[in-house]
Structures are given as C-alpha cells and as structure tokens.
Design an enzyme around this catalytic site. Sequence first.
Site: not given
Ligand code: MTE
Ligand code: QUE
Ligand code: MOS
Length: 761
Positions: A313, A443, A714
């Site tokens: 990524r 991905t 994100e």
């Molecule tokens: N927002 C809050 N309040 N708390 C969290 O832990 N995690 C972030 C984002 N926003 C998070 C957050 C991350 S890493 C992700 S991947 C997304 O929320 C996941 O939720 P969504 O896919 O429903 O947006």
């Molecule tokens: C973005 C993500 C994730 C990702 C790929 C992305 C992620 C994640 C995994 C992942 C990959 C292989 C596995 C698994 C999880 O890939 O959050 O359990 O077997 O957990 O582009 O955020």
């Molecule tokens: Mo968010 S880093 O894809 O949990």
Amino acid sequence: MSKHSIGKSHKHDSAPLHTTGEARYVDDVVLPAGALHVAVGGSSIAHGEIISIDLSAVKKASGVVDVIIASDIPAKHDIGPVFEGDLLLTDSKVEYHSQPIFAVVATDYISAKKALKLAKIEYKEQKPLLDLQEAIDKEIYVRPPHGMSCGDAQKAIETAPHTLTGTLSIGGQDHLYLEGQVSIAIPEEDNRITIHSSNQNPTETQHLVADVLGITMADVNVVTRRMGGAFGGKETQAAPWACIAAIFATRTGKAVKCRLGREDDMRFTGKRHPFKHEYTVGFDENGKILGVDYLIVGDCGHSPDLSDAIVDRAMFHCDNAYFLENANILGLRCKTNTVSHTAFRGFGGPQGMMLAEVVIEDIAHYLGKDALDIRKVNFYKEGEKTPYGQKVEPSLILQMVELLENSADYENRRVGITEFNQHSPIIKRGISLTPVKFGISFTVAHLNQAGALVHIYHDGTIHLNHGGTEMGQGLMIKLAQIVAEEFQVDLDTITINATRTDKVPNTSPTAASSGTDINGMAVLNAVRKLKRRLEVFAHEEYGVTPDDITFANNEVKLASKIISFKEFIEQAYLARTGLSATGFYKTPEIHYDRVKAKGQPFFYYANGVAITEVAVDILTGETKTLRTDILHDAGESINPAIDIGQIEGGYIQGLGWLTSEELKWDDQGRLTSANPATYKIPTANDIPEIFNVELLDDTPNVANTIFHSKAVGEPPLMLAISAWCAIRDAIRSVANSDQQIELEAPATPENIMNAISRLRT
Ligand code: MTE
Ligand code: QUE
Ligand code: MOS
C-alpha cells in the site's frame, strides 16, 4: 424521491451512552461468578534464546490459579494472520523485548500482575538488530522484496534536465486507542466458548481461538459490541489476548478476562511501521517529473504480520496525486528486533505519500518556486494511469485544489508569510497545500466481501446485523440509516446490536475504510430481499403490483390505501411471510496481478485537499498550527456530521504522527516511550486555532457505491502531511536554494533543530 434518512447528520447512535458513561465496553461486561484475571509475562531481552523457565514461585503466589507456557497451548502455537511467525507464547527464540513467554491467571488482576515478578527465566542473549539501515544493508527481510515499474525510469532520469536524490526517515505511531486490548472468554457447554473481544476482526479471532484450542470455528462465538478506538491496532493485535483467555477458560472452567494495562499494551502490540525512503528524480525547468527511482523500506519488526500488504500500500501511494510516467519502485520489508508492526489508519499509504510530497517540495526548493506550482504541473490528468496501471478517472484533485486555494485565500497568505518571515528573525511561518488520493478496497482481493442479516419482528421493529464492527467511526448509524431509508421508517425503529460471528459468518476485518461501502451494500441486499417478499405479500393480499407500493413516513401506500409500516408487517407475518433475510456483497471490477504488479486494485479513489499554516520557533524548534482548511470528498455523504468528525479526527491523529508522537527504543531494544507521559499524542491545545472543514458538494461517486457515498475512515489522516510540509516550508525560509532540507518525521522540536543545524554547517 427526497431522502428520508440518508444525507442527514444523525448523531452517533451511542452518543448519549458514550457521554453518560453507560456505553458498555468489554471491560463493562458483567462477569459470571468466579471469573479470573490474566497477566502476561514478557521477555526482558530483545534477542536471544530461552535457556530455562522456572515458574514455581509464580504458581505459589497468592491468588494465582493457573499458569501457562508455550507447551500448555492445546493445539496451534503460531497465530500469524497471513504468514507464520507470530507465536502466541515463545519458549525458545526471543525476537523482541517484552515478547510474551508465559501467562498467569489469578482471582484478581493485581495478584496476577504481582506474581509475574516471581518468574525466573534464563536467556542466552544475542545482539538485537534495531537499526533499519543495518537491516537494509544486510538484506534482512521478513518477506521478499517486491517491485513495481512503468515506462523507462532509468532513461528518463538520465536524459532529464535536472536530477535530485534524497532520503526520508519516517517514524512509527502507537494507536493509543483509549480502550486498550481486552477479551473475555466464557466457557460454554459441550466444549464451546464465547469470546467478548474488543477487535476489528471477529472472524479472525474466532478462527485463531479455534486453532489454538484445537476446536472448530462453529464451536467459537466472538461478540464485539464496540471498541473504544482501534485505528488498525485491533485487526491482528487483539487476537492473542482472546486466545490466552480462551486457553485459561478451558483449563479452569471459569470465565477469564485478559485486559492489558497501558504499558503492557504499548510494549506487547505492534504499531505503525517506521519507513525509510530513498529517491532519485529527474525533472524539467517547470518541475514536471520525468522519471523516478524509489526505494521504499518498511521496518516490519520481527515478523511478517500484515507487512506484505502494508508495504504494497505504501508503494501504491508513493505517487499520491502525481502522474509518474516513468517509475521504478522497489519495496523492502525489513526485519528488526522490535514488536511486529501492523495496520494503522492508512495501512502504509501515509508513509508512501510522504515520499511523493517530499520529492515535490525538494524540486520546488531547487527551482526556487512555490511548491503548489510544482504540484499543479504534476497532478494526474483525467485518464492517466498509475504505475500499477489503474486509470485515474475522474481526477478531481485539480478542481478541489482550486476551490480550496480560493476559499482559504492561499495566494495572499503566501505573500503575507514571505513578508512576515523577512521581518521576523526567530518565528518563521510556513504554509503548504497537500492533496490526498487514497485507493479504496482491500488489495488482498478475497477480503472485499461482506454479509448482513436483517430481521423484521412482527411488531414492525427491525434488528440489524452485519459483519462490520463499531470503533467510533459511526458505521452502525450509517448502516441503520440505509435500512431506514429503504423502508422510510424512523431510525428508532432499528435496533443496532453487537457484531457476532454466529450471526454473520466469514467476515473481513472492518478495515481499509471499506466498512460502510461493503457492509452497507450487504445490508441493502438483505433489505431488498425483504422488500421483494413484502411485494409478493402485498400482491396476494391487496392485488397491487410493486409499482403501486410506496414506503413513506413510517407508512406503506398500497395503491390508494395507506397503512402504517407496523400494521403492514403484522399482516405480512400473519400471512406467513419470511421476515428475516441475509445479504451479501462483493466489490465488482477490481483485479490485481501481483506478479506483474499491474491491474485495478481499487474500486475508486477518495480525495481530499488540505492547507495548513504553521509557525516555527527556529531557536527552540517548537511549532504551532495556526490554521487548517480542508476540502474533502465523501461523495454523497450518508451522514455529514459523522464524516466531518472522521475528517477532523483523522487530521489531528495525522498531526500527532507527524509532529509530536515519537517511538523510542533504547539500545537494548526496550520501548522507552511506553506510556502517555513519554509518548505525546495531540491534546485539545494542538488543534489548529482556525480549523475549517468542508465536504465537497455535488460529487456523487461515479463508482456504484452505497448511495454514492465515498469511504472516509482513513484518507483524512493523510491531510496532515500538509502540516509537516508547512513546517518544512518554514525551515526553507532559512535555507539557501542549493541546500537540501533534511527533516525527519515526526517534526518534533529536536528533529526541527537538527534540520536547521544541518543547514547552518
Ligand atoms: N474512527 C474512530 N473514531 N475510531 C477508530 O478506531 N479507525 C479508522 C477509521 N476511523 C477509527 C476511526 C480506521 S483505521 C479505519 S480502517 C476505519 O475507521 C474503519 O471504519 P470504516 O471502514 O467503517 O470507515
Ligand atoms: C488495506 C487494508 C488491509 C489489507 C489490504 C489493504 C487490512 C488487512 C489486510 C489483510 C490481508 C490479508 C489477510 C488479512 C488481512 O489487508 O487491513 O487477514 O489474510 O487486514 O489494501 O487495510
Ligand atoms: Mo484501518 S488501518 O484499515 O483498520
């Protein structure tokens, strides 16, 4: 038809519970009588072999009920999520300081914690590998290198009018979720088990608990009502504590809670990957990038965990919003003797994007131009392809940049800042506009699927289940809005409940910002199935065709007759209509060939633009964020208030990563920044004095997403790169044009002073 629920700023469904303290987290689950509490014992060295473990004194300590080491694990020992390498407990090799070796369960947490100290463990110590550069030089990897290229980078660089080379070091980040890692295991009859876990990935926790115990997934039920923050830190890092609690629960027959204290949490669990980049860029007089050669190196810690996908990524995002016609991109996944680094909001994307922005800033400084001019020359034009071959269309960035440039009065402020700096010897101001283009989809292809389960009870109330988890991001309210919209009923008709693996199976982690996108579609699919059945009922009962049926205002219009939704459902029930349905969704169109490093891995891109202005004290290195303006594209937002909250929170979390949060390991590999006193997250005082956040109007998502919304979880974190670039811009005012600025991330006062003193020598 006007929207009933979608597009409205409904408050977070748990807001009243959060603010009154009534919201139940795992730690608030009422425990059955006799429940026990776990403490985990870790290694006191970072690298070496375990020679002997003597836990006799631990076992005898007051309150202690049971103790386990690796050989007590009933079945599988390795809980690596994708590749092997993560032992639940180690009994031979030690790969990082604090690596779990044994666990104690006692009648209370303090007794368990005190007993840990009585363990006698002998080690044969080896020198830990802690320096990323040393790992690069010695080619020590957790996974093989992987490359991506387009055009002819070497030729383009050789023939370019100008070239620059540089490096960039970027620090990691602790998730610092307010609620730490916690799981409760409750033994059930017939060797089954229930797990309450604060985790983003209930299915993976279920899978690992089953594997560790040697039972089937069907015998494990994982329940997650909500997390007090996760940020990627509860994707793979939550499972070990569930597994340990489960082992003790099966051994003792008691309910067992494993909740890590803050320092244990910070020492035991993975963080955002530190990165080190090297670049060579060839460009012309206008700053147009002609060719790049990038080396992108992730510090993965001791094991693979999710690092393959995370460094991928980073590679996918090292273009950010800029067209690279000729690019060589090589990604390394280096091993060091630290905790294994893991998912964190952006999943490597932010670290990759930082390189794109530094290259732009360096070109601008070299040519003596405003970095915004260089950015504009390089933005993707409609239909141009990324280095991995995905077309960027629509390309919204230039349009968004121009809107924000005007609303934030960029040009005048730039002139003002230049003047200010001429008359201000100590306080220097800087400003920067940076864009975000973030690819939406996992991905790893198979993860792009979701399921839902919707029940309508015969009193007309609706119970909603799906595979996503709530971590504060507002997933539950958005999905409830989707149901409310489809049936045109009020939100209080819909009950939101815990995510459970016995309701919706085989779910993906709630990650990659795709929670609403994929679960929302699965929910819609379930609701539409129910509507089809209700249409059949309406036809049989009232002789109406689907066109004659309208759901509106908690009522159902059947040709000329209007009855309440509640009554309609009651009638459908009496006529024996199935009122429960599952829904499923898989993201269409995406494909990616990792061997060729070509394809269309993302369903679409999410975009945002930020302008940040800062003041830097060049005698102390202290900084202040004066003003931030953000324009973000959430498509047709399902819930603008929630989305703006995500943008504000994401930006501030990114600001912490890039300005104040600094992970430090000592030369023994011990984390010295292991509590909030030594690891500084942003406070209310760090919020920009002026903070304007707007959603882009009138831009339905052209990809077929749920109600044309765009993922927002994100991407906003990366808007904070504008703050780091603004600090660099302020430093630029004390540099000559032939001097390259070397600022590390985070831009702490110390790193700022280092960058300034390098310019002076
Ligand atoms: N927002 C809050 N309040 N708390 C969290 O832990 N995690 C972030 C984002 N926003 C998070 C957050 C991350 S890493 C992700 S991947 C997304 O929320 C996941 O939720 P969504 O896919 O429903 O947006
Ligand atoms: C973005 C993500 C994730 C990702 C790929 C992305 C992620 C994640 C995994 C992942 C990959 C292989 C596995 C698994 C999880 O890939 O959050 O359990 O077997 O957990 O582009 O955020
Ligand atoms: Mo968010 S880093 O894809 O949990």
